[in-house]
Design a protein around this motif. Structure first.
Motif, PDB file in Angstrom:
ATOM      1  N   HIS A 105      39.137  34.780 -16.308  1.00 48.58           N
ATOM      2  CA  HIS A 105      40.497  34.669 -16.817  1.00 48.58           C
ATOM      3  C   HIS A 105      41.304  33.679 -15.985  1.00 48.58           C
ATOM      4  CE1 HIS A 105      39.604  38.279 -19.156  1.00 48.58           C
ATOM      5  NE2 HIS A 105      39.056  38.734 -18.059  1.00 48.58           N
ATOM      6  N   GLY A 147      36.031  34.581 -28.695  1.00 48.31           N
ATOM      7  CA  GLY A 147      36.543  33.481 -29.497  1.00 48.31           C
ATOM      8  C   GLY A 147      35.467  32.851 -30.364  1.00 48.31           C
ATOM      9  N   PRO A 214      46.234  35.768 -20.674  1.00 49.97           N
ATOM     10  CA  PRO A 214      46.567  34.989 -21.871  1.00 49.97           C
ATOM     11  C   PRO A 214      45.409  34.817 -22.843  1.00 49.97           C
ATOM     12  CG  PRO A 214      46.522  33.586 -19.895  1.00 49.97           C
ATOM     13  CD  PRO A 214      46.451  35.002 -19.426  1.00 49.97           C
ATOM     14  N   ASN A 215      44.165  34.791 -22.343  1.00 48.81           N
ATOM     15  CA  ASN A 215      43.055  34.624 -23.294  1.00 48.81           C
ATOM     16  C   ASN A 215      42.879  35.858 -24.179  1.00 48.81           C
ATOM     17  OD1 ASN A 215      42.267  35.932 -20.931  1.00 48.81           O
ATOM     18  ND2 ASN A 215      40.189  35.139 -20.969  1.00 48.81           N
ATOM     19  N   TYR A 216      43.111  37.049 -23.612  1.00 46.02           N
ATOM     20  CA  TYR A 216      43.072  38.248 -24.450  1.00 46.02           C
ATOM     21  C   TYR A 216      44.264  38.284 -25.410  1.00 46.02           C
ATOM     22  CZ  TYR A 216      39.038  40.667 -22.541  1.00 46.02           C
ATOM     23  OH  TYR A 216      37.746  41.024 -22.218  1.00 46.02           O
ATOM     24  N   ALA A 217      45.438  37.935 -24.910  1.00 46.93           N
ATOM     25  CA  ALA A 217      46.612  37.914 -25.776  1.00 46.93           C
ATOM     26  C   ALA A 217      46.398  36.980 -26.967  1.00 46.93           C
ATOM     27  CB  ALA A 217      47.838  37.488 -24.973  1.00 46.93           C
ATOM     28  N   ASN A 218      45.882  35.799 -26.700  1.00 44.78           N
ATOM     29  CA  ASN A 218      45.615  34.846 -27.786  1.00 44.78           C
ATOM     30  C   ASN A 218      44.591  35.390 -28.770  1.00 44.78           C
ATOM     31  OD1 ASN A 218      47.409  32.977 -26.737  1.00 44.78           O
ATOM     32  ND2 ASN A 218      45.847  31.929 -25.529  1.00 44.78           N
ATOM     33  N   HIS A 219      43.585  36.080 -28.242  1.00 41.20           N
ATOM     34  CA  HIS A 219      42.577  36.676 -29.117  1.00 41.20           C
ATOM     35  C   HIS A 219      43.193  37.712 -30.054  1.00 41.20           C
ATOM     36  CE1 HIS A 219      39.502  39.409 -30.489  1.00 41.20           C
ATOM     37  NE2 HIS A 219      39.934  40.335 -29.670  1.00 41.20           N
ATOM     38  N   TRP A 220      44.037  38.594 -29.516  1.00 38.94           N
ATOM     39  CA  TRP A 220      44.655  39.618 -30.357  1.00 38.94           C
ATOM     40  C   TRP A 220      45.602  39.009 -31.377  1.00 38.94           C
ATOM     41  CZ3 TRP A 220      45.451  42.256 -25.088  1.00 38.94           C
ATOM     42  CH2 TRP A 220      44.296  42.968 -24.742  1.00 38.94           C
ATOM     43  N   LEU A 221      46.312  37.952 -31.004  1.00 39.63           N
ATOM     44  CA  LEU A 221      47.182  37.283 -31.964  1.00 39.63           C
ATOM     45  C   LEU A 221      46.369  36.645 -33.091  1.00 39.63           C
ATOM     46  CD1 LEU A 221      49.758  35.657 -29.497  1.00 39.63           C
ATOM     47  CD2 LEU A 221      50.119  37.659 -30.977  1.00 39.63           C
ATOM     48  N   ARG A 222      45.206  36.088 -32.745  1.00 45.12           N
ATOM     49  CA  ARG A 222      44.316  35.537 -33.784  1.00 45.12           C
ATOM     50  C   ARG A 222      43.793  36.643 -34.696  1.00 45.12           C
ATOM     51  NH1 ARG A 222      41.791  32.607 -29.518  1.00 45.12           N
ATOM     52  NH2 ARG A 222      40.070  34.105 -29.611  1.00 45.12           N
ATOM     53  N   VAL A 227      53.370  39.399 -31.519  1.00 49.75           N
ATOM     54  CA  VAL A 227      53.823  39.434 -30.128  1.00 49.75           C
ATOM     55  C   VAL A 227      54.369  40.808 -29.763  1.00 49.75           C
ATOM     56  CG1 VAL A 227      55.482  38.498 -28.487  1.00 49.75           C
ATOM     57  CG2 VAL A 227      54.236  36.953 -30.015  1.00 49.75           C
TER      58      VAL A 227
END
Length: 291
Positions: A105, A147, A214-222, A227
């Motif tokens: 991360h 991802g 942030p990589n997990y956050a971006n994954h969940w948003l995808r 937010v």
């Protein structure tokens, strides 16, 4: 060499950070209970050193079970060093060893940069080793990733992929990306608690370190969350999607849901108050229910 992971395995931080004697005893019992794979979990940074001493202990304590460090950080051990450590193990042990590889991360790994390219280059180095040490076979490694680019890389360069903290819809989507051949072994986190408030509080404590990444956050948003789902320790919607909690029947239904969505294997993490302990009673209960 074909690794038989079985349908259900156990993912636990305690294998990596707990008492080694207790880990060996737990490994022996988990094999007797019918779990096919032991996943050596770690912090959000994974299992940085790829501790094959611990791995060897668990392989020695079992006869059939696959042991999988998940995940070895590519920033903490070079490809030649990892391959050398792998080949120091006797062949019968290597035949039950699956190495999880990951990029960690950005907030916990100071060397973190260009994750896809760096992981692809790491695999190139593993494959480019010729004599001393020899390469790590493709079937003996898996990517810890969620991802789409990493998933496609896993499909072509490793045995498959293990996504962490994902949903059943993500499992179905990942199966389509991988196709029929590569291994899909998502982890599923369980909280053996029927009180919604207690179960969600326990889940939130386990998820907290990942919410900051942030990589997990971006994954969940995808994956369709918004937010607001990622604020204030995670919404009920996010928690209920990422964690299986409730009665034993409700929990086993959530595991079955992943298999129906296309998973070849489910790595079960039982979330409890102590991350370094071995919840043997719950592992026994779950094994009986699954059987």
């Amino acid at each position: 060499m074909d690794l038989d992971l079985g349908r259900i395995g156990i993912w636990s931080v305690a294998f990596t950070h707990g008492d080694r004697g207790a880990a060996r005893e737990a490994a022996t019992e988990l094999e007797e209970l019918g779990y096919g794979t032991l996943w050596l979990g770690g912090s959000p940074g994974g299992n940085p050193r790829g501790d094959l001493v611990t791995t060897a202990d668990l392989l020695a304590a079992t006869n059939r079970t696959v042991v999988a460090p998940a995940c070895v950080s590519i920033w903490h051990q070079s490809a030649p060093a990892l391959a050398a450590a792998y080949h120091t193990l006797p062949a019968p042990m290597r035949n039950r060893l699956l190495l999880g590889l990951g990029v960690g991360h950005p907030r916990t790994d100071q060397d973190y940069h260009r994750p896809y390219t760096s992981l692809r280059d790491y695999l190139d180095k593993l494959d480019g080793l010729d004599h001393s040490p020899a390469p790590i076979p493709r079937v003996a490694r898996i990517l810890c990733a969620h991802g789409p680019r990493m998933t496609r890389l896993a499909a072509t360069r490793t045995a498959g992929v293990q996504p962490h903290f994902t949903t059943a819809n993500h499992t179905a989507h990942t199966r389509k990306l991988l196709g029929d051949g590569p291994l899909l072994a998502p982890s599923v986190s369980l909280v053996r608690e029927t009180s919604p408030s207690t179960a969600r509080a326990t889940a939130r404590a386990a998820l907290a370190p990942y919410l900051a990444q942030p990589n997990y956050a971006n994954h969940w948003l995808r994956s369709g969350f918004i937010v607001d789902d990622l604020t204030d320790h995670g919404s009920n919607r996010l928690i209920d999607a990422l964690f299986a909690w409730g009665t034993l029947d409700q929990i086993t239904d959530r595991i079955a849901e992943r298999l129906a969505a296309g998973a070849d294997h489910v790595a079960v993490q039982i979330v409890a108050d102590s991350t370094h302990g071995f919840p043997l009673a719950q592992w026994r209960e779950l094994a009986e229910a699954l059987n």
